[in-house]
Scaffold this active site. Sequence first.
Site, PDB file in Angstrom:
ATOM      1  N   CYS A   9       0.825  -1.220   0.000  1.00  0.00           N
ATOM      2  CA  CYS A   9       0.000   0.000   0.000  1.00  0.00           C
ATOM      3  C   CYS A   9       0.861   1.273   0.000  1.00  0.00           C
ATOM      4  O   CYS A   9       1.527   1.549  -0.985  1.00  0.00           O
ATOM      5  CB  CYS A   9      -1.002  -0.025   1.151  1.00  0.00           C
ATOM      6  SG  CYS A   9      -2.355   1.147   0.900  1.00  0.00           S
ATOM      7  N   HIS A  63      -3.850  -4.978   0.735  1.00  0.00           N
ATOM      8  CA  HIS A  63      -3.311  -5.306   2.059  1.00  0.00           C
ATOM      9  C   HIS A  63      -3.315  -6.824   2.275  1.00  0.00           C
ATOM     10  O   HIS A  63      -4.238  -7.364   2.899  1.00  0.00           O
ATOM     11  CB  HIS A  63      -4.134  -4.614   3.162  1.00  0.00           C
ATOM     12  CG  HIS A  63      -3.769  -3.184   3.360  1.00  0.00           C
ATOM     13  ND1 HIS A  63      -2.688  -2.791   4.132  1.00  0.00           N
ATOM     14  CD2 HIS A  63      -4.309  -2.048   2.856  1.00  0.00           C
ATOM     15  CE1 HIS A  63      -2.594  -1.465   4.108  1.00  0.00           C
ATOM     16  NE2 HIS A  63      -3.563  -0.995   3.342  1.00  0.00           N
ATOM     17  N   GLU A 121      -1.672  -8.582   4.309  1.00  0.00           N
ATOM     18  CA  GLU A 121      -1.605  -8.984   5.734  1.00  0.00           C
ATOM     19  C   GLU A 121      -3.002  -9.095   6.332  1.00  0.00           C
ATOM     20  O   GLU A 121      -3.238  -9.908   7.220  1.00  0.00           O
ATOM     21  CB  GLU A 121      -0.714  -8.012   6.528  1.00  0.00           C
ATOM     22  CG  GLU A 121      -1.341  -6.694   6.957  1.00  0.00           C
ATOM     23  CD  GLU A 121      -1.540  -5.686   5.815  1.00  0.00           C
ATOM     24  OE1 GLU A 121      -1.171  -5.988   4.661  1.00  0.00           O
ATOM     25  OE2 GLU A 121      -2.094  -4.602   6.094  1.00  0.00           O
TER      26      GLU A 121
END
Length: 236
Positions: A110, A212, A214
């Site tokens: 990001c 994202h 994660e």
Amino acid sequence: MKPFIAIVCYTDENQHGIPSHILPIAYTTAIEAAGGIPYIIPFTRQIEQLSAMLQIAHGVLLTGGIDIAPQHYGEKKRDRCGRTNCELDAYQFAAFRIARESKKPVLAICRGAQLVNVALGGTLYQDIFSELSTPLHCHSGGECIPGVDHKVFIEPESKLHHLFGSTITVNSRHHQAIKTPGKDLLITALASDGIIEAAEHRELPITLVQWHPELMMSVTEKTMLPLFKTLIKCSS
Ligand SMILES: [Mn+2]
């Protein structure tokens, strides 16, 4: 031995207005799930210290955060650009420069992806929704709405294609994106509205993703594990 992965965090004020290090836990657990040992690099104005802190890193993770100051890519800040912090930018640009010069593998997520792009001479849309006349799929507009998903289409023969094939659904919580790619960056994934969602360096082990990954790593969902495993593998 498991590789050490340095995580470059970001800074912001906490709920008491005190400048703080910010790092969502999902980043460290994703590194652990992929077989690495995460450690957090604190904000510093002392770049020599930063070199020392990164010395033991086998790989580097650049995380999300606020917007990058447009002056870094030669533009004036427009109304729709979000909050920026030049000191934060300086620390993160330095961390990336050190990682690149020592050829450490980098996964940039990001804001991290935008930072790498700018560091390599690329530019950003300060706000995709106001700067592009074409209809945009929902990328969330900076509202950080969880669960905003869209497909990305992956370039054949990219490293990303080896991991995920030609298409994958990702989350989306950004209002900026890469406009012109930096030197030696190959665009590897686009949303169907043309927004650049991933890139990789032609020669160095540097991967950029706009989404994202994660946050796509939960107890039940492991779709993005290969991305983190690749960072660990390159760092081993
Ligand atoms: Mn998106």
